[in-house]
Design an enzyme around this catalytic site. Structure first.
Site, PDB file in Angstrom:
ATOM      1  N   ASP A  30       0.826  -1.056  -0.039  1.00  0.00           N
ATOM      2  CA  ASP A  30      -0.090  -0.096   0.344  1.00  0.00           C
ATOM      3  C   ASP A  30       0.993   1.172   0.148  1.00  0.00           C
ATOM      4  OD1 ASP A  30      -3.207   0.609   0.935  1.00  0.00           O
ATOM      5  OD2 ASP A  30      -1.762   2.135   1.106  1.00  0.00           O
ATOM      6  N   ILE A  31       0.524   2.113  -0.754  1.00  0.00           N
ATOM      7  CA  ILE A  31       1.502   3.219  -0.831  1.00  0.00           C
ATOM      8  C   ILE A  31       1.308   4.379   0.211  1.00  0.00           C
ATOM      9  CG2 ILE A  31      -0.372   5.048  -1.971  1.00  0.00           C
ATOM     10  CD1 ILE A  31       1.775   5.504  -4.377  1.00  0.00           C
ATOM     11  N   ASN A  86     -13.303  -3.430   2.696  1.00  0.00           N
ATOM     12  CA  ASN A  86     -14.021  -2.332   2.869  1.00  0.00           C
ATOM     13  C   ASN A  86     -15.010  -2.456   1.706  1.00  0.00           C
ATOM     14  OD1 ASN A  86     -13.215  -1.045   5.223  1.00  0.00           O
ATOM     15  ND2 ASN A  86     -11.723   0.072   3.900  1.00  0.00           N
ATOM     16  N   GLN A  93     -14.504   2.397   1.754  1.00  0.00           N
ATOM     17  CA  GLN A  93     -13.775   1.805   0.503  1.00  0.00           C
ATOM     18  C   GLN A  93     -13.668   3.301  -0.584  1.00  0.00           C
ATOM     19  OE1 GLN A  93     -15.944  -0.944  -1.941  1.00  0.00           O
ATOM     20  NE2 GLN A  93     -14.132  -1.179  -3.196  1.00  0.00           N
ATOM     21  N   HIS A  99     -10.347  -5.259  -3.001  1.00  0.00           N
ATOM     22  CA  HIS A  99      -9.125  -5.480  -2.236  1.00  0.00           C
ATOM     23  C   HIS A  99      -9.128  -5.727  -0.810  1.00  0.00           C
ATOM     24  CE1 HIS A  99     -10.157  -0.954  -1.934  1.00  0.00           C
ATOM     25  NE2 HIS A  99      -9.522  -1.003  -0.698  1.00  0.00           N
ATOM     26  N   PHE A 100      -8.245  -6.598  -0.506  1.00  0.00           N
ATOM     27  CA  PHE A 100      -8.038  -6.901   0.981  1.00  0.00           C
ATOM     28  C   PHE A 100      -6.826  -6.261   1.439  1.00  0.00           C
ATOM     29  CE2 PHE A 100     -11.073 -10.549   1.294  1.00  0.00           C
ATOM     30  CZ  PHE A 100     -11.287 -10.806  -0.246  1.00  0.00           C
ATOM     31  N   HIS A 101      -6.983  -5.732   2.658  1.00  0.00           N
ATOM     32  CA  HIS A 101      -5.878  -5.048   3.212  1.00  0.00           C
ATOM     33  C   HIS A 101      -5.166  -6.181   4.019  1.00  0.00           C
ATOM     34  CE1 HIS A 101      -6.730  -0.729   2.551  1.00  0.00           C
ATOM     35  NE2 HIS A 101      -8.042  -0.992   2.486  1.00  0.00           N
TER      36      HIS A 101
END
Ligand code: 5GP
Ligand code: ZN
Length: 136
Positions: A30-31, A86, A93, A99-101
């Site tokens: 993740d950025i 989310n 979201q 997407h899954f964190h």
């Protein structure tokens, strides 16, 4: 989808710190990480939320999330991790591509999900329980 930032990452039109990919999913850092090592796992095919995703895609996502989580734990020495996902703007979201964190956690990392603990009044639980069950 044309303007989707994660679709652009899948196509290589936007660079990413890629961790792993296969035919169906990819994972990258993740950025703007909650903690260093925070990663995302996404399906390559655009769907917006969990509801639209095919079973095989979801299986691939969650197995990849576990694999990535193990590697992140090893690399960072994290004590645990959160898998967060989310669905919809109201839930937080921001990027409308499933997407899954995968977030590495330490007990003193200062991050809190602010979990709220509500309660049901009178018959609220029973009627909601029946309504949900009938839709399953
Ligand atoms: P959401 O709030 O939609 O569940 O999370 C979206 C996540 O995507 C955020 O944590 C955000 O930092 C991350 N993100 C947004 N744009 C980019 C990008 O261009 N590259 C990467 N690697 N992560 C991004
Ligand atoms: Zn997309």
């Amino acid at each position: 989808m044309k303007e989707c930032i994660f679709c652009k990452i899948v196509k290589g039109e936007i660079p990413s710190a890629s961790l792993i990919e296969n035919e169906t999913v990819m994972s990258f850092l993740d950025i703007n990480p909650v903690n260093h090592g925070h990663a995302l796992v996404i399906p390559k095919k655009h769907v917006e939320t969990l509801i639209e995703a095919e079973q095989a895609v979801l299986e691939n996502c969650i197995l990849t999330a576990r694999q990535v989580a193990e590697a992140i734990l090893g690399a960072t020495g994290a004590e645990g991790f959160n898998i967060l996902q989310n669905n919809g703007r109201c839930s937080g979201q921001v990027v409308p591509h499933l997407h899954f964190h995968v977030i590495p956690r330490w007990s003193d990392d200062g991050f809190s999900l602010g979990w709220r603990q509500g309660r049901y009044e009178d018959n609220e639980l029973d009627s909601l329980l029946e309504d949900i069950k009938q839709r399953l």
